[in-house]
Motif scaffolding. Structure first.
Motif, mmCIF file in Angstrom:
data_model
loop_
_atom_site.group_PDB
_atom_site.id
_atom_site.type_symbol
_atom_site.label_atom_id
_atom_site.label_comp_id
_atom_site.label_asym_id
_atom_site.label_seq_id
_atom_site.Cartn_x
_atom_site.Cartn_y
_atom_site.Cartn_z
ATOM 1 N N HIS A 1 0.828 -1.211 0.000
ATOM 2 C CA HIS A 1 0.000 0.000 0.000
ATOM 3 C C HIS A 1 0.860 1.258 0.000
ATOM 4 C CE1 HIS A 1 -4.351 -1.012 0.438
ATOM 5 N NE2 HIS A 1 -3.803 -2.214 0.577
ATOM 6 N N VAL A 2 1.967 1.239 0.723
ATOM 7 C CA VAL A 2 2.880 2.386 0.684
ATOM 8 C C VAL A 2 3.422 2.536 -0.736
ATOM 9 C CG1 VAL A 2 5.054 3.352 1.537
ATOM 10 C CG2 VAL A 2 3.479 2.227 3.132
ATOM 11 N N LEU A 3 3.833 1.436 -1.351
ATOM 12 C CA LEU A 3 4.320 1.463 -2.731
ATOM 13 C C LEU A 3 3.263 2.023 -3.672
ATOM 14 C CD1 LEU A 3 6.427 0.625 -4.920
ATOM 15 C CD2 LEU A 3 5.284 -1.612 -4.952
ATOM 16 N N THR A 4 2.051 1.529 -3.568
ATOM 17 C CA THR A 4 0.950 2.009 -4.413
ATOM 18 C C THR A 4 0.715 3.494 -4.200
ATOM 19 O OG1 THR A 4 -0.097 -0.157 -4.340
ATOM 20 C CG2 THR A 4 -1.505 1.696 -4.924
ATOM 21 N N GLY A 5 0.725 3.932 -2.945
ATOM 22 C CA GLY A 5 0.522 5.354 -2.645
ATOM 23 C C GLY A 5 1.588 6.228 -3.260
ATOM 24 N N VAL A 6 2.838 5.807 -3.174
ATOM 25 C CA VAL A 6 3.955 6.578 -3.731
ATOM 26 C C VAL A 6 3.873 6.625 -5.250
ATOM 27 C CG1 VAL A 6 6.465 6.539 -4.083
ATOM 28 C CG2 VAL A 6 5.514 6.297 -1.777
ATOM 29 N N VAL A 7 3.641 5.478 -5.887
ATOM 30 C CA VAL A 7 3.589 5.442 -7.357
ATOM 31 C C VAL A 7 2.391 6.252 -7.868
ATOM 32 C CG1 VAL A 7 3.328 3.951 -9.380
ATOM 33 C CG2 VAL A 7 4.883 3.287 -7.538
ATOM 34 N N PHE A 8 1.258 6.175 -7.165
ATOM 35 C CA PHE A 8 0.094 6.965 -7.577
ATOM 36 C C PHE A 8 0.360 8.456 -7.383
ATOM 37 C CE2 PHE A 8 -4.066 8.949 -7.025
ATOM 38 C CZ PHE A 8 -4.696 8.518 -8.185
ATOM 39 N N ARG A 9 0.890 8.828 -6.225
ATOM 40 C CA ARG A 9 1.167 10.235 -5.922
ATOM 41 C C ARG A 9 2.191 10.827 -6.887
ATOM 42 N NH1 ARG A 9 4.531 10.775 -0.790
ATOM 43 N NH2 ARG A 9 6.146 10.275 -2.313
ATOM 44 N N ASP A 10 3.268 10.116 -7.132
ATOM 45 C CA ASP A 10 4.379 10.668 -7.908
ATOM 46 C C ASP A 10 4.240 10.474 -9.409
ATOM 47 O OD1 ASP A 10 5.320 11.254 -5.400
ATOM 48 O OD2 ASP A 10 6.981 9.808 -5.450
ATOM 49 N N PHE A 11 3.476 9.444 -9.841
ATOM 50 C CA PHE A 11 3.386 9.144 -11.268
ATOM 51 C C PHE A 11 1.954 8.988 -11.777
ATOM 52 C CE2 PHE A 11 7.547 7.830 -9.850
ATOM 53 C CZ PHE A 11 8.376 8.334 -10.848
ATOM 54 N N GLY A 12 0.968 9.010 -10.877
ATOM 55 C CA GLY A 12 -0.431 8.895 -11.292
ATOM 56 C C GLY A 12 -0.801 7.535 -11.844
#
Length: 190
Positions: free
Chosen positions: A57-68
């Motif tokens: 979930h942290v990975l998903t949050g970072v990839v979504f936040r930084d790369f959409g």
């Protein structure tokens, strides 16, 4: 596992039919029909899965936040996992940037909160579904929400640790190009 008469039967998985069937580990003893059994969890395995799931979930949050980018697939085992993203272009230092950002979020010791909301209220939360396909069945009236406070809020049914610091460190082991803009990240929790 099942505990009965001083014996332990490990459960390898389940199978659905008219009922839910427990599948024992091959070679483990089976209790005789009618025997009273007690179920128990392998706490070490469950904790490792919780750490891995929260790390994803942290990975998903970072990839979504930084790369959409949305998630297109994934799989996890205790302390190892893969997550697939719809991500057409990535910078050359993508793998290292993601690892650094994920571990910074873990070190931030963000609380992980769980709540249940009526479906309509849950779907009013922006980006509550982080998968490319909405996997939530339409007949679900209450939605379980997992919120890594300040980073990632998603509909989710899995178990999690209480805060990001409990995940440990995430190593991005490998990035793979799966064709047509799909990227796979393999991680390990240490």
């Amino acid at each position: 596992m099942l505990l009965w008469g001083g014996v332990r039967t490990r459960i390898a998985g389940t199978r659905k039919g008219d009922e839910l069937y427990l599948l024992p580990v091959e070679g483990d003893p089976l209790p005789p029909v009618g025997t009273a059994v007690r179920g128990a969890l392998d706490d070490e395995r469950r904790t490792r899965l919780m750490r891995t799931h929260s790390g994803l979930h942290v990975l998903t949050g970072v990839v979504f936040r930084d790369f959409g980018a949305l998630v297109t697939g994934g799989n996890m085992e205790p302390l190892t996992a893969r997550m697939d993203f719809d991500l057409a272009e990535v910078p050359p230092d993508f793998k290292d940037r993601i690892a650094e950002s994920v571990n910074a979020e873990i070190a931030a010791d963000r609380p992980i909160e769980v709540k249940t909301l009526p479906r309509e209220e849950a779907f009013a939360i922006p980006d509550i579904i982080r998968t490319a396909t909405n996997l939530l069945p339409p007949d679900i009236e209450e939605v379980r929400i997992v919120d890594i406070v300040g980073l990632d809020t998603q509909a989710d049914g899995g178990t999690h640790v209480a805060s990001t610091s409990m995940v440990g460190r995430v190593e991005v082991v490998k990035m793979e190009n799966k064709g047509r803009g799909f990227r796979r990240l393999r991680i390990r929790i240490v």
